[in-house]
Design a protein around this motif. Structure first.
Motif, PDB file in Angstrom:
ATOM      1  N   UNK A  18       8.178 -17.627   2.575  1.00  0.00           N
ATOM      2  CA  UNK A  18       8.133 -18.232   1.240  1.00  0.00           C
ATOM      3  C   UNK A  18       8.675 -17.269   0.184  1.00  0.00           C
ATOM      4  N   UNK A  19       8.406 -15.987   0.347  1.00  0.00           N
ATOM      5  CA  UNK A  19       8.936 -14.975  -0.569  1.00  0.00           C
ATOM      6  C   UNK A  19      10.462 -15.004  -0.515  1.00  0.00           C
ATOM      7  N   UNK A  82      14.768 -11.055  -0.581  1.00  0.00           N
ATOM      8  CA  UNK A  82      15.608 -11.687   0.441  1.00  0.00           C
ATOM      9  C   UNK A  82      16.020 -10.713   1.543  1.00  0.00           C
ATOM     10  N   UNK A  83      15.278  -9.622   1.661  1.00  0.00           N
ATOM     11  CA  UNK A  83      15.582  -8.650   2.715  1.00  0.00           C
ATOM     12  C   UNK A  83      15.529  -9.300   4.091  1.00  0.00           C
ATOM     13  N   UNK A  90       8.360  -7.932  -0.605  1.00  0.00           N
ATOM     14  CA  UNK A  90       7.143  -7.679  -1.387  1.00  0.00           C
ATOM     15  C   UNK A  90       6.116  -8.800  -1.228  1.00  0.00           C
ATOM     16  N   UNK A  91       4.890  -8.468  -1.547  1.00  0.00           N
ATOM     17  CA  UNK A  91       3.814  -9.468  -1.554  1.00  0.00           C
ATOM     18  C   UNK A  91       3.881 -10.248  -2.869  1.00  0.00           C
ATOM     19  N   UNK A  92       3.127 -11.331  -2.950  1.00  0.00           N
ATOM     20  CA  UNK A  92       3.068 -12.115  -4.192  1.00  0.00           C
ATOM     21  C   UNK A  92       2.538 -11.258  -5.341  1.00  0.00           C
ATOM     22  N   UNK A  95       5.172  -8.894  -6.604  1.00  0.00           N
ATOM     23  CA  UNK A  95       6.184  -9.594  -7.402  1.00  0.00           C
ATOM     24  C   UNK A  95       5.671  -9.830  -8.816  1.00  0.00           C
ATOM     25  N   UNK A  96       4.445 -10.293  -8.927  1.00  0.00           N
ATOM     26  CA  UNK A  96       3.880 -10.588 -10.250  1.00  0.00           C
ATOM     27  C   UNK A  96       3.693  -9.340 -11.108  1.00  0.00           C
TER      28      UNK A  96
END
Length: 124
Positions: A18-19, A82-83, A90-92, A95-96
Motif C-alpha cells: 500500500x505504501x 516506491x523502492x 517507510x512506515x505510515x 511518512x506522516x
C-alpha cells in the motif's frame, strides 16, 4: 502494483504494498498525471511493469510545488515509498512525520531548536 506482487503471485500482500501504491499516487498528483515508472520513451504497459520489477523510476517531474524544499522533500519521499525492496519502504508513521507535511510553526520550532538565527531564514 509493487514488484513483489508482479514477480511472485504467492507473495504476501502487506502494508508496504500500500505504501508503494500511495507513492505512485503522490507522484501522479504532483507531476501533472504522470506515472513514476513511465518515461517519455517507454509508455507501454509492458515497459511500465518491467520498470516496476526492475525498480527503474522517473520521478523528477514534481511540478505542483512553488517551494524548492517541498519539491525536494516530495521527490525523496516518493523514492523511498516506491523502492524495489519493500522492507526499505517507510512506515505510515514515518511518512506522516516527513518535513513535507510540517506546518510553518513546526518548521520554525525545528529551525529554532537547531539554533539557526531567525534573520537567516527566508520566508515567502
Amino acid at each position: 502494483m509493487p514488484a513483489e506482487i508482479h514477480s511472485n503471485s504467492n507473495c504476501e500482500y502487506t502494508k508496504k504494498a500500500d505504501i508503494f501504491s500511495l507513492g505512485c499516487i503522490f507522484y501522479f498528483a504532483l507531476s501533472n498525471n504522470t506515472h513514476p515508472f513511465t518515461s517519455v520513451f517507454e509508455q507501454s504497459t509492458e515497459s511500465v511493469v518491467n520498470n516496476i520489477k526492475n525498480g527503474k523510476y522517473f520521478v523528477e517531474k514534481v511540478e505542483n510545488s512553488d517551494e524548492d524544499y517541498k519539491k525536494f522533500c516530495a521527490i525523496e519521499l516518493i523514492k523511498q515509498m516506491i523502492m524495489l525492496n519493500r522492507d526499505k519502504r517507510p512506515s505510515c508513521d514515518s511518512i506522516l512525520n516527513q518535513v513535507l507535511f510540517w506546518d510553518d510553526y513546526k518548521i520554525f520550532k525545528f529551525i529554532k531548536a537547531c539554533n539557526v538565527e531567525e534573520k537567516n531564514i527566508f520566508w515567502k
